[in-house]
Enzyme design. Structure first.
Site, PDB file in Angstrom:
ATOM      1  N   ALA A  15       1.760 -18.082  40.110  1.00 26.86           N
ATOM      2  CA  ALA A  15       3.467 -18.607  40.051  1.00 26.86           C
ATOM      3  C   ALA A  15       3.601 -18.584  41.530  1.00 26.86           C
ATOM      4  O   ALA A  15       4.542 -20.065  41.741  1.00 26.86           O
ATOM      5  CB  ALA A  15       3.722 -17.241  39.645  1.00 26.86           C
ATOM      6  N   GLU A  31       0.795  -1.165   0.242  1.00 29.08           N
ATOM      7  CA  GLU A  31      -0.162  -0.022  -0.073  1.00 29.08           C
ATOM      8  C   GLU A  31       0.391   1.370   0.453  1.00 29.08           C
ATOM      9  O   GLU A  31       1.683   1.498   0.986  1.00 29.08           O
ATOM     10  CB  GLU A  31      -0.860  -0.006   1.195  1.00 29.08           C
ATOM     11  CG  GLU A  31      -2.156   1.018   0.927  1.00 29.08           C
ATOM     12  CD  GLU A  31      -2.334   1.308   3.019  1.00 29.08           C
ATOM     13  OE1 GLU A  31      -3.686   1.805   2.935  1.00 29.08           O
ATOM     14  OE2 GLU A  31      -1.930   1.103   3.637  1.00 29.08           O
ATOM     15  N   ARG A  33      -2.371 -11.777  52.287  1.00 31.42           N
ATOM     16  CA  ARG A  33      -2.252 -12.663  51.523  1.00 31.42           C
ATOM     17  C   ARG A  33      -1.186 -13.101  50.955  1.00 31.42           C
ATOM     18  O   ARG A  33      -0.913 -14.557  51.522  1.00 31.42           O
ATOM     19  CB  ARG A  33      -2.454 -11.736  49.986  1.00 31.42           C
ATOM     20  CG  ARG A  33      -3.301 -10.645  49.525  1.00 31.42           C
ATOM     21  CD  ARG A  33      -2.921 -10.724  47.920  1.00 31.42           C
ATOM     22  NE  ARG A  33      -3.126 -12.350  47.367  1.00 31.42           N
ATOM     23  CZ  ARG A  33      -3.055 -12.985  45.823  1.00 31.42           C
ATOM     24  NH1 ARG A  33      -3.249 -11.765  45.381  1.00 31.42           N
ATOM     25  NH2 ARG A  33      -3.432 -13.672  45.166  1.00 31.42           N
ATOM     26  N   LYS A  85      -4.225 -16.129  36.548  1.00 31.02           N
ATOM     27  CA  LYS A  85      -4.039 -17.753  36.757  1.00 31.02           C
ATOM     28  C   LYS A  85      -5.353 -17.848  38.160  1.00 31.02           C
ATOM     29  O   LYS A  85      -5.370 -19.377  38.434  1.00 31.02           O
ATOM     30  CB  LYS A  85      -2.856 -17.580  37.017  1.00 31.02           C
ATOM     31  CG  LYS A  85      -1.375 -17.626  36.694  1.00 31.02           C
ATOM     32  CD  LYS A  85       0.222 -17.640  36.792  1.00 31.02           C
ATOM     33  CE  LYS A  85       0.811 -17.857  35.809  1.00 31.02           C
ATOM     34  NZ  LYS A  85       2.193 -18.593  35.642  1.00 31.02           N
ATOM     35  N   ASP A 145       3.106 -25.019  35.822  1.00 33.09           N
ATOM     36  CA  ASP A 145       4.412 -24.236  36.747  1.00 33.09           C
ATOM     37  C   ASP A 145       5.091 -23.998  37.117  1.00 33.09           C
ATOM     38  O   ASP A 145       6.200 -24.887  37.880  1.00 33.09           O
ATOM     39  CB  ASP A 145       3.378 -22.680  37.048  1.00 33.09           C
ATOM     40  CG  ASP A 145       3.370 -21.654  35.679  1.00 33.09           C
ATOM     41  OD1 ASP A 145       4.020 -21.679  34.850  1.00 33.09           O
ATOM     42  OD2 ASP A 145       2.299 -20.774  36.207  1.00 33.09           O
TER      43      ASP A 145
END
Length: 536
Positions: free
Chosen positions: A395, A56, A419, A322, A359
């Site tokens: 992970a 183009e 956590r 995940k 993993d």
């Protein structure tokens, strides 16, 4: 059913539409945005050498463009078929002059037997009507185009647009939209498949932006007349265009057909992923008709609900999805359920999504090899070792679960301490705050495993732990593999530790995913050779 009227197309999934390949194959087009005729002629030759079928010529980019002087040179000097595009600023181009002069230049291109010219829908009807006498003696095909630089309309709206474009007398229609969401491309695929199946109208249908990249890569599967690939990065004429090299070599668009199965990596961000450069050659090595794409996703559940056709066979899952994937799958394999994270989704023959985790074994086996390299000669490299895992995401869960399963004492360090506590309690580990990690040195010979994205490109100067705090570790693993040697690994090596790159985890988990995708043994030697070439 008429998918271009009423409510049919808007509520139809891709799986409900039959797909047919273009009669003569999807062409690869290089958009050329040179500022001089000489450079544009040079780029045409370069495009041919790179595998383009057509170019183009964006003549609105040429400085002081003189149609009666420059068009004959460009058309007569071409070594590939050319599309002459003289895009005005009101359609996203650079031309700001008199409209009559612009239209006259396109008319001249027809007289000079240009292979194609591109005319905007806004002026197409009048232009095509005015060219009736010239078209009878010219082989030039007219592309009628429309560009939406803000959004992707519904399938119904696009269908009505296509009908308008077809009514102008166009030889080829081209509609381009903008992706605000990866699922926007589905609207375009539906209409593109329908134009080929029912209307038999050669159609160029693309979605701009990184979230629309898949529209360019899957154009041959849905019957697109052509798709665009640039000569190199920085030569794009629209956002999100891949390079010709990637189209031909990485994504193998020449071999793609309506039966090609689609796999890919779901993430945000996802542009750094090496997955396409590994899985696509591996598919080729075993003769498997499939392509592996990057999917820049905002909402995993929405993505899976839209791309649920049988040909979308499975996905790798990366940050930040995940854990979401665990909830989105119909079934989850036992180890992935125990870990609490899914990195692989397979669409089973019955339409159900099944989640797996490759993993865990990949990372743990790579770390075990690192421990052996540091001098351990027994059969249980992690047994009794203190393993500090940074991060409590998907992970991190895989690493903590795997290390604990292999007999290690596990400590979880995370920015969000709550956590870290939740993960620690689930695997029988200890939790500490990320700030505490700087002074956490209870013993020598520890293992450190970073599962976060800290240090990943472009933030390559970041590290999750100060160099001074690395002295107690004999093995340091980093899940990040772009760059290959992160700051964490570089400073760990300088501190005397054996380092394990995320690239090793990457290859091992990819081998596991490949075998889940295909149901066949992975070409491990080929895949390892590819990974070796990725290293600087």
């Amino acid at each position: 059913m008429d998918y271009l009227s009423g409510g049919g197309l808007a509520t139809t999934r891709i799986s409900d539409l039959a797909m047919s390949p273009p009669q003569n194959g999807t062409m690869l087009c290089a958009p050329l945005v040179a500022e001089s005729v000489e450079e544009m002629l040079h780029q045409i030759k370069a495009a041919k050498a790179s595998g383009a079928d057509v170019v183009e010529l964006r003549v609105d980019y040429i400085n002081s463009f003189q149609p009666r002087v420059d068009l004959p040179r460009l058309i007569e000097g071409r070594v590939l078929p050319v599309i002459i595009t003289y895009r005005p600023n009101w359609e996203g181009g650079l031309y700001e002059g008199d409209e009559a002069a612009r239209v006259a230049a396109l008319s001249l291109a027809i007289e000079l037997q240009a292979d194609f010219i591109d005319v905007e829908l806004q002026v197409a009807e009048d232009f095509i009507a005015s060219q009736s006498s010239k078209r009878s003696s010219s082989s030039t095909r007219i592309i009628v185009s429309n560009h939406n630089y803000h959004t992707t309309p519904s399938s119904e709206e696009i269908g009505r647009l296509v009908a308008r474009m077809q009514a102008t007398g166009a030889d080829i229609i081209k509609f381009v939209t903008t992706a605000n969401n990866v699922v926007d491309s589905a609207n375009v695929f539906r209409v593109l498949a329908h134009t080929q199946l029912s209307l038999k109208v050669p159609t160029i249908a693309l979605v701009m932006g990184q979230k629309g990249l898949i529209s360019r890569l899957l154009s041959p599967k849905f019957g697109g007349f052509l798709t665009f690939g640039t000569l190199s990065s920085g030569k794009e004429s629209a956002p999100g265009q891949p390079t010709l090299t990637d189209l031909v070599r990485t994504y193998r668009l020449r071999e793609m057909d309506c039966d090609t199965r689609v796999y890919g990596i779901i993430g945000n961000p996802v542009g750094h992923s090496k997955g396409p450069y590994l899985h696509n050659p591996a598919f080729e090595a075993i003769g498997y008709n499939a392509v592996y794409l990057p999917f820049l996703v905002d909402n995993l559940a929405e993505f899976l609900s839209v791309y649920s056709a049988p040909d979308f066979g499975g996905f790798s899952v990366t940050i930040p999805f995940k854990e979401d994937a665990l909830k989105c799958c119909d079934e989850v394999e036992s180890s992935a359920k125990a870990i609490g994270a899914v990195n692989t989704i397979i669409r089973r023959a019955d339409g159900k999504f099944v989640g797996y985790n490759t993993d865990c074994e990949a990372a743990i086996s790579a770390i075990e090899d690192g421990v052996r390299e540091s001098g351990y000669h027994g059969s249980q490299p992690l047994s009794g070792k203190l393993c500090v895992v940074i991060g409590a995401g998907g992970a991190g869960k895989a690493l903590a679960f795997g290390a604990k399963h292999r007999g290690a004492r596990v400590v979880i360090a995370n920015r969000n301490f709550e956590r870290a506590k939740v993960l620690a309690e689930s695997v029988g580990a200890e939790a500490i705050s990320l700030e505490t990690l700087s002074s956490f040195q209870p013993e020598n010979g520890m293992i450190l495993a970073n599962s976060t994205s800290v240090g990943m490109q472009p933030n390559v100067q970041d590290t999750p732990i100060p160099k001074a705090a690395l002295k107690g570790y004999s093995v340091v693993f980093d899940a990040v593999y772009t760059p290959l040697e992160t700051r964490l690994l570089r400073e760990a090596k300088e501190s005397g530790a054996v380092v394990v790159s995320g690239l090793e985890m990457f290859i091992r988990q990819a081998i596991g995913q490949f075998e889940l995708f295909t149901g066949q043994p992975a070409p491990k030697s080929v895949m390892r050779e590819i990974v070796a070439k990725m290293a600087p």
